[in-house]
Design a protein around this motif. Structure first.
Motif, short mmCIF file in Angstrom:
data_model
loop_
_atom_site.label_atom_id
_atom_site.label_comp_id
_atom_site.label_asym_id
_atom_site.label_seq_id
_atom_site.Cartn_x
_atom_site.Cartn_y
_atom_site.Cartn_z
N VAL A 49 106.69 54.76 -1.52
CA VAL A 49 107.96 54.92 -1.08
C VAL A 49 108.25 56.56 -0.90
CG1 VAL A 49 110.44 54.81 -1.27
CG2 VAL A 49 109.11 52.98 -2.02
N ASN A 50 108.37 56.84 0.30
CA ASN A 50 108.42 58.37 0.80
C ASN A 50 110.01 58.69 1.22
OD1 ASN A 50 107.99 61.10 1.28
ND2 ASN A 50 106.94 60.91 2.91
N VAL A 51 110.54 59.49 0.35
CA VAL A 51 112.32 59.59 0.50
C VAL A 51 112.43 60.93 1.27
CG1 VAL A 51 113.07 58.19 -1.07
CG2 VAL A 51 112.77 60.71 -1.78
N SER A 52 111.09 61.75 1.43
CA SER A 52 111.29 63.25 1.92
C SER A 52 111.97 63.20 3.25
CB SER A 52 110.01 63.77 1.94
OG SER A 52 109.66 63.78 0.64
N PRO A 53 111.49 62.43 4.11
CA PRO A 53 112.17 62.51 5.44
C PRO A 53 113.75 62.23 5.51
CG PRO A 53 110.32 61.10 5.75
CD PRO A 53 110.46 61.31 4.23
N ALA A 54 114.15 61.35 4.46
CA ALA A 54 115.77 61.12 4.40
C ALA A 54 116.40 62.47 3.85
CB ALA A 54 115.95 60.00 3.29
N LEU A 55 115.66 62.92 2.96
CA LEU A 55 116.36 64.09 2.16
C LEU A 55 116.15 65.27 3.23
CD1 LEU A 55 114.18 64.35 -1.12
CD2 LEU A 55 116.70 63.73 -0.80
N ALA A 56 115.82 65.50 4.29
CA ALA A 56 115.94 66.34 5.35
C ALA A 56 117.31 66.23 6.21
CB ALA A 56 114.75 66.47 6.41
N HIS A 57 117.67 64.81 6.05
CA HIS A 57 118.85 64.66 6.98
C HIS A 57 119.91 65.35 6.44
CE1 HIS A 57 121.91 62.11 9.11
NE2 HIS A 57 120.98 61.84 9.72
N GLY B 291 123.77 66.14 5.42
CA GLY B 291 124.46 65.40 4.64
C GLY B 291 124.02 64.69 3.50
N VAL B 292 122.76 64.43 3.41
CA VAL B 292 122.15 63.65 2.24
C VAL B 292 121.97 64.50 1.11
CG1 VAL B 292 119.71 62.86 1.47
CG2 VAL B 292 120.68 62.16 3.87
N VAL B 293 122.56 64.00 0.00
CA VAL B 293 122.18 64.72 -1.36
C VAL B 293 121.08 64.41 -2.36
CG1 VAL B 293 123.96 64.81 -3.30
CG2 VAL B 293 124.92 64.65 -1.37
N ALA B 294 120.73 63.11 -2.03
CA ALA B 294 119.57 62.78 -2.94
C ALA B 294 119.22 61.41 -2.52
CB ALA B 294 119.93 62.89 -4.42
N ALA B 295 117.94 61.23 -2.92
CA ALA B 295 117.48 59.86 -2.66
C ALA B 295 116.53 59.40 -3.61
CB ALA B 295 116.54 59.91 -1.15
N TRP B 296 116.18 58.03 -3.87
CA TRP B 296 115.46 57.89 -4.90
C TRP B 296 114.57 56.39 -4.56
CZ3 TRP B 296 120.75 58.69 -5.24
CH2 TRP B 296 121.04 59.91 -6.16
N THR C 225 127.07 62.62 1.93
CA THR C 225 128.50 63.08 1.93
C THR C 225 129.11 62.12 3.02
OG1 THR C 225 127.82 64.72 3.63
CG2 THR C 225 127.96 65.39 1.27
N SER C 226 128.66 61.28 3.54
CA SER C 226 129.34 60.25 4.66
C SER C 226 128.46 59.13 4.72
CB SER C 226 129.41 60.94 5.99
OG SER C 226 128.12 60.74 6.68
N ARG C 227 129.47 57.93 5.02
CA ARG C 227 128.75 56.54 5.09
C ARG C 227 127.57 56.64 5.92
NH1 ARG C 227 131.89 50.74 5.38
NH2 ARG C 227 130.17 49.62 5.65
N GLY C 228 128.06 57.26 7.34
CA GLY C 228 127.03 57.09 8.50
C GLY C 228 125.62 58.01 8.09
N ALA C 229 125.82 59.06 7.50
CA ALA C 229 124.70 60.01 7.08
C ALA C 229 123.83 59.15 6.28
CB ALA C 229 125.32 61.28 6.40
N ALA C 230 124.58 58.23 5.32
CA ALA C 230 123.82 57.38 4.18
C ALA C 230 123.23 56.48 4.76
CB ALA C 230 124.64 56.96 3.22
N GLU C 231 123.63 55.60 6.01
CA GLU C 231 123.10 54.77 6.65
C GLU C 231 122.11 55.22 7.72
OE1 GLU C 231 126.33 52.82 8.74
OE2 GLU C 231 127.18 51.78 6.75
N ASP C 232 122.26 56.14 8.34
CA ASP C 232 121.27 56.90 8.94
C ASP C 232 119.98 57.30 8.24
OD1 ASP C 232 122.82 56.55 11.28
OD2 ASP C 232 123.48 58.31 11.44
N ALA C 233 120.24 57.85 7.23
CA ALA C 233 119.07 58.51 6.56
C ALA C 233 118.40 57.39 5.80
CB ALA C 233 119.74 59.21 5.36
#
Length: 782
Positions: A56-64, A66-71, A120-128
């Motif tokens: 599981v690679n969360v790095s691309p999501a962390l670059a989006h 509004g993303v604060v963290a990913a696990w 920081t937003s629902r849209g950013a979380a879903e996109d990431a």
């Protein structure tokens, strides 16, 4: 004050107190909650029903943005002190797998969580969430229960080496002998279609932490805030005293919110990690993949009977889908009907066996009725099959087998407290015009009309209330069956009620106010009912299984009695007379020469200027009620359908329901509960079905492909009542929330088969869609 203040409040058709805020947009929904600095969760879900998670690679999501963290699941592994809870392990050898909120080794169904985003937003979380890169080693999936039990089937949980979760049996009487001696036997096989709960409000979670004290408040669209607090403390390690759970206004549940879900645990864990408020709200399509499903059973039922139709024994074998994991009561759901496969009929022998099976599908759990609709369906369909085999009317077979003396200990071992099954059936037959429908049915067929008429019966008895606690312990259910209520008579002339029963649309605030008004003499509008907050109401067992009134309402009645007991002593003291000379009638204490209202006594208790020696100030009482028996509603339902043999279309023309739910507190609320249950039961019979392909993909994953009926597809319900009060509680109440869903699938399907039996069609799988009906007719014509 309400117009019923001077009349009996119990039994009055009082408009719901709850509706004003709902209609005016003042309700408090979880998804409306916001605080500065909050983050939104996005959950990455497996697109495969069965696959090893290799990376599981969360790095691309962390670059989006509004993303604060990913696990990943591994990143969060140290957050969990235990698995998500299962409160009912039916046997000592039940295979109960661990269930972490985020999978680490394998995804076991499409929708299984494999990673989490905070943004920081629902849209950013879903996109990431779409950017997370997950590598899978895809494995063969197994969807069907019988396929899962076959040799060589893919194994959902490899540590067990089998997909069998458990086998549970119940035997009573000489079943084999009774079948050997039977003049006639019937053997039927039915399938309970898998259903997807569709509450008007999707699930949502909102967590606010107080880092300095280690306290957390969890707002959740849950039916079980008290159970959630206990179990989530165990999952996360947050001390129970530091965890407050609130169920605010909750827009429906039907059992789907009777659960402790991964997203609730995730909200707490991530709020703890980030020291920030966290919110998650499911989309409707996400909910279809992450909220429990209902039903999904294969039923094999056999009846042994005499030549005149007296049933002597019932033998049932169930195969029940658990899905991929055990949720809160997953393995126990089919067992909630285990005692009821003989319905309201007196039999000598009874045999029941259930095997739970793991499959690569969304976990199943309680859905409105939970085990009781399934049992009623099997016995009521089988009774009609027996009638066909003997050439008798279905009414005659039911009359020949009804239990008529109460209390009645049934063959499976439980005791039905009260009922009058004949009376309910009499009203149902009269109101439906049963004989006239039969005449029209014959006339249509004789004329060659391609639209067949069918009439179906369902006479049911239901065990609900889920108590006493000792019985729940005996069947290995973790929690008790008690409920708590507190009454506070305030000095200013109003009263507060604290109830551990948590509503999600049932009208508790109104019904509870009626009970208090009737007992203590307050106006209905002078009663405030508090619920759903574990800090305000610390004791409770919550809402499910039609238990609220029969357990929570009775607890309230007993708390009111304690109020009267104390107030009577104080009133006698204030009037200067012996307590034996004081009479209490609905909030008024009458002595030989004077009287006091309960409100006046409450004020005197608050001032404490003149109290009997040893009496504490204030007028407050709590009662924790553990019922001596289950609650036993019953009734008779009739469905009248028209089946177009050219297109297969089934039209439900009329539906007549006669229910016995004991004493009725508010007829309008009772009718509303029955309306909702009927809609869901008819939906199972004619519209709704969750369908998977062989690879475990949910083909009915949205409200376009999963058919939830609207009012336009349903008839005007014709409701009638018969009342045999329960002798086991002082209010005489039973349950009502599930009756419609319990009785209606069998009534509708019996009507469909009744319409087509002379054409050679004696069974159609639910839902009876036009295609299924059309194909069934073509098959018998070949």
């Amino acid at each position: 004050m309400s117009a019923v203040d001077t009349e009996r409040a119990i039994g009055a058709r009082v408009e719901r107190k709850e509706d004003g805020k709902l209609l005016q947009g003042q309700a408090q929904w979880v998804d409306n909650m916001h605080v500065p600095g909050m983050v939104f969760l996005g959950v990455v879900r497996s697109p495969y029903a069965h696959a090893r998670i290799t990376n599981v690679n969360v790095s691309p999501a962390l670059a989006h943005a509004g993303v604060v963290a990913a696990w990943s699941g591994d990143d969060l592994a140290d957050e969990w002190q235990g698995s998500l809870p299962c409160a009912w392990i039916p046997t000592e050898d039940t295979n109960a797998p661990g269930h972490k909120p985020v999978a680490t080794d394998k995804a076991r169904y499409v929708g299984d969580a494999v990673a989490v985003i905070a943004a920081t937003s629902r849209g950013a979380a879903e996109d990431a969430a779409e950017l997370v890169e997950v590598e899978y080693d895809v494995l063969p999936a197994v969807v069907g229960m019988e396929e899962a039990l076959a040799d060589g089937a893919p194994i959902v949980h490899e540590e067990f080496g089998t997909n069998r979760c458990y086998t549970w049996t119940l035997e009573a009487g000489e079943v084999d002998r009774l079948f050997d001696e039977a003049a006639v036997t019937v053997q039927e096989r039915y399938v309970q279609n898998r259903l997807i709960p569709t509450a008007i409000e999707p699930r949502a979670v909102f967590v606010t932490p107080v880092p300095a004290t280690g306290e957390f408040t969890l707002w959740s669209t849950t039916q079980v805030p008290h159970i959630a607090r206990v179990t989530l403390s165990g999952v996360t390690g947050i001390p129970e005293a530091k965890l407050r759970v609130i169920a605010p206004d909750v827009g429906g549940g039907f059992g789907s919110k009777l659960n402790v879900y991964a997203e609730e645990a995730l909200g707490l864990a991530i709020a703890r990690r980030l020291d920030r408020a966290v919110k998650w709200t499911e989309t409707r399509s996400e909910g279809y993949l992450s909220t429990i499903h209902g039903r999904d059973q294969i039923q094999e039922i056999e009846l042994a009977a005499t030549a005149d139709g007296k049933i002597t024994a019932v033998r049932t074998k169930l195969t029940a889908a658990m899905g991929a994991y055990l949720q809160l009561v997953t393995p126990g759901v089919p067992l909630l009907g285990a005692w009821l496969y003989a319905g309201g009929y007196g039999v000598e022998g009874y045999s029941f066996e259930c095997t739970g099976v793991f499959t690569n599908t969304v976990p199943t759990d309680a859905y409105r009725g939970a085990g009781r609709p399934e049992a009623t369906y099997a016995i009521e369909r089988a009774v009609d099959a027996l009638a066909r085999k003997l050439g008798k009317d279905p009414v005659e077979i039911r009359r020949a087998n009804f239990i008529r003396e109460f209390p009645a200990t049934i063959a499976s071992g439980l005791t039905i407290d009260s009922g009058d099954f004949d009376a309910c059936l009499d009203v149902a037959l009269e109101q439906s015009g049963y004989d006239d429908v039969r005449s029209e049915q014959r006339a249509r067929r004789a004329s060659g009309d391609t639209k067949r008429l069918g009439i179906g019966l369902s006479t049911y008895v239901e065990m609900c209330g889920l108590a006493p606690s000792a019985i729940l312990g005996a069947i290995r259910f973790v929690s008790g069956g008690w409920e708590a209520a507190t009454i506070r008579c305030l000095p200013t002339g109003t009263v507060q009620v604290l109830t551990g029963s948590t509503p999600h649309g049932q009208g508790h605030e109104t019904s509870w106010s009626q009970i208090v008004a009737d007992t203590l003499g307050y106006g209905i509008d002078e009663v405030e009912v508090l619920h759903g907050d574990t800090s305000v109401v610390p004791l409770g067992m919550d809402t499910y299984g039609s238990r609220s009134l029969a357990v929570g309402g009775v607890a309230l009645y007993y708390a009111a009695e304690r109020i009267v007991e104390k107030a009577k002593k104080l009133a006698a003291h204030l009037m200067g007379v012996d307590e034996a000379r004081v009479q209490h009638v609905r909030g008024t204490f009458r002595g030989p020469e004077s009287s006091l209202t309960l409100k006046e006594v409450a004020f005197a208790a608050w001032t404490a200027h003149s109290l009997p020696q040893g009496m504490e100030p204030g007028l407050e009482a709590m009662y924790v009620y553990d019922p001596p028996n289950f609650s036993w509603p019953s009734g008779a339902h009739v469905a009248i359908v028209e089946v177009d043999t050219e297109t297969g279309l089934v039209e439900l023309l009329r539906y007549i329901a006669v229910d016995d739910v004991g004493t009725v507190i508010n007829p309008m609320i009772v009718e509303g509960q029955i309306h909702g249950g009927l809609a869901q039961g008819v939906a199972q019979a004619l519209y709704e079905e969750a369908v998977y392909d062989d690879d475990g993909n949910l083909l009915t994953g949205n409200m376009v492909t999963y058919l939830v009926p609207s009012a336009a597809e349903l008839p005007r319900w014709e409701l009638h009542r018969n009342e045999t009060p329960s002798p086991t509680n002082p209010l005489g109440v039973k349950g009502v929330g599930e009756t419609g869903a319990i009785a209606s699938p069998a009534a509708v399907m019996n009507a469909v088969v009744d319409a087509l039996a002379e054409d050679g069609v004696t069974d159609i799988a639910m839902p009876a869609t036009p295609e299924r009906v059309w194909r069934a007719l073509r098959e018998v014509q070949q």
